[in-house]
Scaffold this active site. Sequence first.
Site, mmCIF file in Angstrom:
data_model
loop_
_atom_site.group_PDB
_atom_site.id
_atom_site.type_symbol
_atom_site.label_atom_id
_atom_site.label_comp_id
_atom_site.label_asym_id
_atom_site.label_seq_id
_atom_site.Cartn_x
_atom_site.Cartn_y
_atom_site.Cartn_z
ATOM 1 N N GLY A 1 35.941 25.686 -37.571
ATOM 2 C CA GLY A 1 36.723 25.895 -38.754
ATOM 3 C C GLY A 1 36.340 24.723 -39.610
ATOM 4 N N SER A 2 37.330 24.469 -40.665
ATOM 5 C CA SER A 2 37.312 23.403 -41.675
ATOM 6 C C SER A 2 37.241 22.103 -40.825
ATOM 7 C CB SER A 2 38.455 23.359 -42.406
ATOM 8 O OG SER A 2 38.556 24.649 -43.044
#
Lengths: 469, 487
Positions: free
Chosen positions: B218-219
């Site tokens: 993810g981020s």
Amino acid sequence: MSVVTNTTTIGAIEAPSRRNTELALLAFAVIIPVFAYLNVGLALDGKVPAGMAGYGLGLALLAGVAHLVVRKFAPYSDPLLLPLATLLNGLGLVLIWRLDQSPRLIERGKAFGGFQPDAPKQLMYSALGIALFAAVLVLLKDHRILQRYTYISMAVGLVLLILPMFFSPVNGARIWINIAGFTIQPGEFAKIVIAVFFSGYLMVKRDALALASRRFMGLYLPRGRDLGPILAIWGLSILILVFETDLGTSLLFFGLFVVMLYVATERTSWIVFGLLMSVGGAVGVATFEPHVQARVTAWLDPFSCYETSDACNQIGQALMSFGSGGTLGTGLGQGNSDLITYAANADFILTTVGEEFGLAGTMAFLMLYALIVERGVRTALAARDPFGKLLAIGLSGAFAIQVFVVAGGVMGLIPLTGMTMPFVAYGGSSVLANWALIGILIRISDTARRPAPAPAPSPDAEMTQVVRP
Amino acid sequence: MNKPLRRIAIFCGLLILALLVRVNWLQYVKADELNASEYNKRVDIERYKSERGNIIVDGKPITGSAKTDDTLFTYKRTYTNGPMWAPVTGYASQVFGASQIENLEDGVLTGNDDRLFFDRTLGMFTGEEKKGGNVVTTLNGAAQKAAFEGLGDKKGAVAAIDPQTGKILALASTPSYDPSTFAGRKNADSKAYNALQPKSDPDNPMLNRALRETYPPGSTFKVLTAAAGLEHGVIKDVDAKTDSPLPWIMPGTTTPLPNENNIPCKDVSLREALRMSCNSVFGKLGTDVGADKMLETAKKFGFNEEQFIPVRANASFFPEDINASQTALSSIGQFDTRATPLQMAMLAAAVANDGKLMKPYMIDRLETPGVDVLEKTEPEEQSRPLSQEHAQMLQSIMETVVEKGTGTNAKIPGVTVGGKTGTAQHGENNSKNPYAWFISYAKVNGGSPVAVAVVVEDSGANRDDISGGGLAAPIAKSVMQAVVDKK
């Protein structure tokens, strides 16, 4: 009078009796097991085992008594047989005692209704065995007396062989009989009795068997009526195999018969027939007897069915035991041969030898057996009477076959059979019978090596002397 | 009759000879093969015959040996706080073998290692019983406790590294298991073992999530994209405006790359983009850097390669041969990008250590039973994925994330903390609960003693509660706090 032809292979006239050699060897045969006993105690508990003095004295006493009996009643006998048997028996006691100390076997014993150490019982059997040995030497003044009991021996032998069929099988084989709480393996005694019968029978019939035959394709085919006994014995050994599921005993008796027949008749054809028939019989039985089939499967590849079949598990465990011993062994008391929980101190005792004495020790063990056989064959060569020759070769041949069948079985050389390693394995019948066997061999060798009585002075000697001109 | 007698003698000799040949073949030729047989219990009997050496954390053993009443194995393994340490120790079971450190350092622990030959020989003369050597780990008990308790009954993993040396400080994985429960060979042991297998427990407690599970990062992966942007000269100044349209249509498609909650990402600086976690900015940055150069940087951080610490960690993954839109998705930690918690901790550690990635390791030294050092692991540089200058730029913007961005939950008073949150989509069309990520480092007196990566995959939590900042950051904080407090 000065030229006397020596007709024996060993020992000249006035041969030394070699009793002192025997005594010196016996000292070794006692000291070696005592050290082995000490070794086990130190390895297992780190201290000198409590029973060492008692064990050493007991073994020395038994050996001493046996020696004195030999010295008195068979002074010219072979000096090696008694020390060899004593050494094997002593080492066997140590091995059994060592397995008695195994926590794994004790736990298993408890699970099967009470653990009892086997070594004291084996010591008692050994004492009885030596008593029997002494009795044979004292009572059997001349082995040719046995010749009188040829047909009685046959009857006794048949009864001994057939008897176990009427008792329930133990571990899948009907080779035990149970009388008043004592279990006896009659096969062990039958071995001797049958050898006596064969010797007596073949001594009488050897000429008929040897000479009355037709030549066919390079082989001497015996006549039908002479073929009778061999067919009967073949049938009997097959019957044993089928009803008692005991491959070992049938192999032993058949082998014994073929060996003696060959010696008596000097006809190679008997060997060929013997081999063909035993192979035929064994293959035939193996095709429908599940107990035998399992053992053949286990012999071919124990690790393919290791987890599913008891037979494979046993032989696989035995092979790993030998492997783990390697060249020099783990040392007494330090192996894991007790992983073979099944009959570890009886049928499988050689695996403990293999693991804890290693390759070197196992070869030494085999050589001890080989020496006993060799002394037996030598006795047969030296014996002056055909009955003695046949009996000696029969007994030592049976001994050799038994060692081969048992050792070959646990090493995976041939399918496993349920027989005991003579003198070493736990079991009263085996120890008693084998001491009796050694007793008879010693008796024959005493007769063979005894100096020929000096010819009586001829009253006509003076008259027949050459008159020189 | 003597001629056949001699032949019989030869026959008997052949029988004995056959036995002799066979026994030589068995005990000399075949011995090794038989000893190596899978059915041979002797190896295990030997292994559990004497007290096993210990695995040591902070000078105290976290393992032990207990005498059993078993007739096959004399000792069995015990574990202090087993579930907490299981991802570090692995297990040593009499029946089910051994794993991880227990397996890798088995020679030292059992005392059978060649290097312990002298000790064994000495013991033979002094009559001492054989004892195994010890394995001293780099782990930090307080950090491990913070990690394990922080994860609690949530499913997830924590990996913490000392960025300056590469020492692993914490390695937690939940749900966990207690290796003591199946160390023996009783029925209860095999029952306990079977209950831990994936087919009876779908949570798979024996999976070491910190090393062996790869998650979409993810981020948190944006830190790596930022590093690649700086290293390859696409970004010169982290505070300068970027050319980032909104919405940004992914190249070769008509689909815009969406941001969460309409955050104002148009033309923001890299600092602002990381603070707010702008997908559009980092997606474009990734395509501007290019798939090949992204891959190059990812590999420098340790991606696409198994890591050995010395326990094996699965390879994290950055895809090869991808088009521009796939590059954009990969650059924000989606598409096929996957990473282990260890890998993400390595990423944070490399940034915290001014661009120098130290090779992570968890065994500090091996000791003899008499506590002499057998082998010591020296810190080793694995690679330099970032220049010092770029690393410090990246630190500066990661610190902004914690100061006033999505990672405020990781703030520690008096300590400089840099971090990045992540909420990775999971499942077809984002149908399953996303994974909450947080990677961070703490800095005291200019140097960083700890970098940490946390992932929480709690499917039971309320979806709105799942975010890197909310779920994972507090765990990372307590781990960092534990390490900083001890300094």
